[in-house]
Design a protein around this motif. Structure first.
Motif, PDB file in Angstrom:
ATOM      1  N   CYS A  81       0.925  -0.948   0.119  1.00 20.72           N
ATOM      2  CA  CYS A  81       0.149  -0.182  -0.372  1.00 20.72           C
ATOM      3  C   CYS A  81       0.547   1.191  -0.327  1.00 20.72           C
ATOM      4  O   CYS A  81       1.414   1.707   0.495  1.00 20.72           O
ATOM      5  N   CYS A 116      -0.464   3.497   2.925  1.00 23.45           N
ATOM      6  CA  CYS A 116       0.352   3.516   4.607  1.00 23.45           C
ATOM      7  C   CYS A 116       2.006   2.389   5.065  1.00 23.45           C
ATOM      8  O   CYS A 116       2.549   2.364   6.018  1.00 23.45           O
ATOM      9  N   CYS A 164      -4.390  -3.548   1.784  1.00 25.32           N
ATOM     10  CA  CYS A 164      -4.616  -2.921   2.930  1.00 25.32           C
ATOM     11  C   CYS A 164      -6.451  -2.421   3.173  1.00 25.32           C
ATOM     12  O   CYS A 164      -6.322  -2.007   2.277  1.00 25.32           O
ATOM     13  N   CYS A 189      -6.850   1.793   4.187  1.00 28.03           N
ATOM     14  CA  CYS A 189      -6.475   3.076   2.978  1.00 28.03           C
ATOM     15  C   CYS A 189      -7.687   3.812   2.038  1.00 28.03           C
ATOM     16  O   CYS A 189      -8.336   4.387   1.973  1.00 28.03           O
TER      17      CYS A 189
HETATM   18 ZN   LIG Z   1      -2.654   1.263   3.296  1.00 23.93          ZN
END
Ligand SMILES: [Zn+2]
Ligand SMILES: [Zn+2]
Ligand SMILES: [Zn+2]
Ligand SMILES: [Zn+2]
Lengths: 678, 269
Positions: B62, B65, B71, B74
């Motif tokens: 990701c 993040c 993920c 996000c």
């Molecule tokens: Zn993320």
């Protein structure tokens, strides 16, 4: 934490104190009505305190001090570390008028200057000064409050009795005990308990001090300091006894200075210079925060006023069903415990030197019973958690009527109070002067042996006139020397409970294991000895020095003795418990292992082979312990032990000499069954 | 005088503070085994096995993040107040134990090591953002995620502030304690994800004096780049709430300023 520092002038005396709840100190010192009420409530309550309490007259100190004439308090709270230093360095004596204020200001300035000298950053101080605290407008107005608070203080003191706890631990204990009253589910908060703890300390029922605190300076140094010599701060962890070498200094948000914490006992919660250590043992009344947390052992606290007199008559040992040697040892220990203390020997230690398989647990039963009969509390500590868990059912069975508390890391009974406490030696940090009888088992085992911190904890867990009983089959050389020189009261139990002599190890000359593993065959001497043991149906312990040799040797032995099940285990083996179980059950006949099994494991009808017996890791004690695995049962008391090595070392010969000497003593005392036959 | 300013004055006077009375320098900090003296900096306090066990995040999945796998957080988040976040290591059992020993156990001997981990993450972040070491001020300030006053008194330190302080020290970036926690929240780990997101709303505010200090010390007149520091990134709700509070305060104090807030944490769970 930060505390309020104050100074009091009363007649010819003056002293500095510090407080968690200054309004309590002020009322206590400036309002005689408040103090009288608190003392009265405390005496009323003191009688129904559940545990042994030194019956003290709290008025003694206050009477001497007389009426407080003047009390000044510093207007800003100070780091606890500095407050302790101020109280410790207070000159005492008469300080009339402004001289009280000046002395307080000077000592506080000195404390910060001490930081600067150490090279520590000193934060800019807010303007502060010593302020005169006026008397209450209406004396005696707080009487009702005093009474209620004293009742809470009393309850806290009773619950914390014999303990040495950090703030978080004390709160957890009070919460667990539901000490808040009927609404017991309310979490114990510091702001709610601080006034009660402070009052209990003023009344001399608790001692409050820094968890890491300056060591009291010798008189001479104090005098030199008065002449302007720089005080050299020597910190000591009041919980584990470690000195400056184990301290780490870090900036601390809780007190706003760079304060020290103890790394040695960190696993038991952080002991810090600005953190409080609450000692549930009576201190001198009225001392406030000014008394050092550890009272010098040379001045036992009023032994005459002990609630429970020592028992003069010898208790009846017949109920315990002991062997003659066990009975003799238990009587000797009891005689020592029950004798009046010798003021020249403040340590009150007794060594019970009992050979492997002597049945020491049975021998300590009468000692525990005697402590309980006097209304005292007993503690049995051992370095190893598995031993604690193994002792637990035996103690509960022997003392069905007693409250037994078992403590180890993560124990559910952590905050309970019992008549008999079973604990790992690490748990002793949480006690101070809590037990009339402290028994430490396996004093030569890791991690207790060689750890001054655990020794400190064990020594401090007993009451000043309590007894510390040390148990071992292989006491360290230093203790043996003390015993020999008559400096340590002791008794030897030279014979096993089954009254047969200890198997004497035979020496078997052979190459080191490393070399054996490289050769194709095995020495004839070894194979034939192993073969004889297998044929007689024994269980075989084969000890090696190195973990890395365990598996290769087991594999090699399997090739030579394919008819039996052979396994290897070490500290790194996740299936160790399981394999020991199978070995006990005779599913495994031969177990190759390391010193990890040198003690504790008892398997009937076993023979012991110690390979590389000349190795560095096998000292005299270790050899005796391993040899002690053989001949444990009544049905097969002889057993065979072999020290296998290319060389005969001092450790081997002295181990054999010690075993022989124990057998000789046993024979001379007529403890052996063979004596009776003749 | 606030606790933060006391700590700052400590650091100025004594940068290598916590190493002061270090004992037993040859034993591995984690397992007590023998140390690897050839390791760089504070990694020298680890033995070979423990050093090799560090679960570095070498590739992110990701890009927001920095999580090394897919993920969902996000994607769900409508608008992040921070540009992106990067972490040094995965939050595995070993790292969990290290951080717990430091944060809850108070074993401050771990601080130099954890600080070094954060520095490694910082170098990775700079490389990714193409901010060369020759660049004078790659970031204008390091801003730690605050803990509540009660927690600070109990623990004696704020781990984000300490670790951020070490980074700031070694990279020559000002450390600005710009955020305050408005209330004492329940331990993050004890809550569900939903509860965590709800709880962090308005949990932080920026201190106006500290924001003024921050604006005053920036190197470029029209823009600034800030680095938010925390120990663990879980859902990102904490750092996002911090970034929001910071952004609000900056917009109010300097409406024309362009700013970017980045996050750096020790571990990504
Ligand atoms: Zn993320
Ligand atoms: Zn402190
Ligand atoms: Zn300690
Ligand atoms: Zn290691």
């Amino acid at each position: 934490m930060k505390v309020v520092v104050y100074a009091v002038a009363a007649g010819k005396r003056s002293w500095a104190g510090w407080s968690l709840a200054p309004e309590i100190d002020t009322a206590y010192w400036l309002d005689p009505g408040y103090r009288a009420e608190a003392e009265l409530a405390f005496r009323e309550k003191g009688n129904d305190a559940p545990s042994r309490v030194h019956d003290r007259q709290p008025a003694a100190g206050a009477g001497e001090a007389g009426e407080a004439e003047r009390l000044v308090a510093w207007t800003e709270p100070l780091p606890l570390g500095h407050a302790l230093a101020v109280a410790e360095r207070w000159p005492g004596g008469r300080l009339p008028g402004r001289r009280l204020d000046q002395t307080l200001s000077r000592l506080i300035a000195d404390a910060w200057a001490g930081d600067a000298r150490l090279g520590l950053p000193v934060p800019r101080q807010p303007a502060a000064h010593a302020a005169h605290v006026p008397r209450a407008a209406e004396p005696g107005a707080g009487r009702a409050d005093a009474h209620a608070l004293a009742a809470r203080a009393c309850r806290a003191a009773a619950l914390l009795q014999g303990r040495a706890l950090l703030v978080s631990e004390a709160l957890a204990l009070l919460e667990a005990a539901g000490a808040a009253g009927p609404a017991g589910a309310v979490p114990a908060t510091w702001s709610a308990w601080a006034p009660a703890l402070q009052l209990a300390a003023l009344l001399g029922r608790l001692r409050l001090g820094g968890a890491v605190a300056p060591q009291p300076q010798p008189r001479l140094l104090r005098w030199r300091q008065a002449l302007g010599a720089r005080p050299r701060p020597r910190l000591r962890c009041q919980r584990c006894g470690s000195g400056t070498a184990r301290m780490r200094r870090t900036p601390c948000a809780a007190c706003g200075r760079a304060c020290a914490y103890c790394e040695a006992c960190l696993t038991m919660g952080r002991s810090r210079e600005c953190g409080l250590l609450i000692l549930g043992s009576p201190g001198s009344p009225d001392a406030g925060g000014s008394s050092p947390a550890v009272s010098p052992r040379s001045e036992p606290i009023m032994p005459a006023a002990r609630a429970m007199p020592r028992q003069a008559a010898a208790p009846d040992l017949a109920v315990w069903n002991l062997s003659p040697a066990q009975t003799a040892a238990a009587s000797a220990a009891l005689a020592y415990i029950n004798a009046p203390g010798d003021p020249r020997q403040p340590r009150r230690r007794f060594l019970l030197w009992a050979v492997t398989g002597a049945g020491k647990t049975e021998m300590i039963f009468p000692l525990i019973a005697s402590a309980l009969a006097r209304g005292g509390r007993a503690l049995i500590a051992t370095p190893r958690r598995d031993v604690v868990l193994e002792l637990d059912p035996r103690i509960r069975k022997a003392f069905p009527g007693a409250a037994v508390v078992t403590l180890y890391g993560g124990s559910e009974q952590r905050w309970e109070q019992g008549e008999i406490t079973l604990a790992t030696t690490h748990q002793l940090f949480r006690f101070r002067e809590g037990f009339d009888l402290v028994i430490v088992d396996e004093i030569d085992a890791f991690p207790y042996h060689g750890d001054p911190m655990l020794h400190f904890a064990a020594e401090n867990a007993r009451t000043p006139d309590g007894t510390h009983v040390l148990l071992s089959a292989t006491p360290p050389a230093a203790l043996r020397a003390e015993a020999r020189l008559g400096r340590l009261a002791h008794v030897r139990v030279p014979v096993r409970f089954h009254r047969h002599p200890l198997p004497v190890p035979a020496l078997l000359s052979m190459p080191p294991v490393r070399k054996l593993l490289r050769q194709r065959g095995l020495p004839r001497g070894l194979t034939s000895a192993l073969g004889r043991s297998i044929d007689r149906g024994a269980q075989l312990f084969v000890f090696v020095q190195q973990i890395r040799d365990v598996e290769p040797l087991a594999a090699k032995l399997r090739r030579f003795f394919p008819a039996i099940v052979i396994a290897g285990t070490s500290s790194q083996d996740p299936d160790r418990t399981d394999k020991v179980q199978q070995f006990r059950a005779r599913a495994i006949r031969l177990l190759v292992t390391t010193t990890i099994l040198e003690r504790g494991v008892t398997v009937p009808k076993s023979d012991v082979f110690i390979l590389d017996a000349d190795g560095r890791l096998f000292d005299e004690a270790s050899l005796i312990q391993m040899a002690g695995r053989a001949g444990r049962s009544k049905d097969d008391p002889a057993g065979n032990v072999y020290f296998c090595a290319p060389e005969r070392t001092r450790a081997q010969t002295s181990a054999i000499a010690q075993i022989r000497s124990m057998n000789r003593i046993a024979r001379r005392h007529g403890y052996l069954i063979e004596n009776e036959r003749r | 005088m606030s606790v933060g300013s006391i700590l700052r004055s400590f650091r100025r006077a004594f940068p290598a503070f916590t190493a002061l009375l270090a004992a037993n320098a040859n034993a591995c900090l984690v397992c007590g085994g023998r140390c690897e003296p050839r390791q760089q900096g504070h990694f020298g306090s680890l033995c070979r096995t423990c050093f090799r066990g560090i679960p570095w995040i070498t590739r992110v999945y990701c890009l927001i993040c920095g999580r090394p796998e897919h993920c969902p957080d996000c994607v769900r988040r409508a608008r992040a107040a921070f540009v992106l976040s990067r972490s040094a290591v995965r939050y595995d059992a070993a790292i969990r134990a290290w951080i717990a020993q430091y944060k809850y156990g108070g074993n401050e001997a771990f601080e130099p090591l954890l600080g070094e981990l954060l520095t490694m993450a910082y170098r990775g972040l700079c490389a990714e953002l193409r901010l060369p070491p020759s660049m004078p001020r790659r970031f204008d300030a390091v801003i730690p995620v605050p803990v509540s006053e009660a927690r600070l008194l109990e623990r004696g330190f704020n781990q984000a502030e300490r670790l951020g302080g070490r980074l700031a020290e070694s990279e020559g970036i000002p450390l600005v304690d710009a955020l305050r926690r408005t209330r004492h929240s329940v331990k993050q780990s004890a809550k569900t994800r939903g509860a965590r997101l709800r709880d962090t709303h308005n949990l932080f505010r920026a201190d106006s004096a500290a924001v003024a200090e921050l604006l005053h010390s920036r190197s470029r007149p029209d823009s600034c780049r800030l680095l938010l520091i925390d120990d663990i990134y879980t859902t990102g709700s904490t750092v996002n709430a911090c970034a929001e509070a910071l952004a609000d305060a900056l917009r109010q104090a300097a409406p024309t300023l362009r700013f970017e807030i980045y996050c750096l944490t020790l571990a990504r769970s």
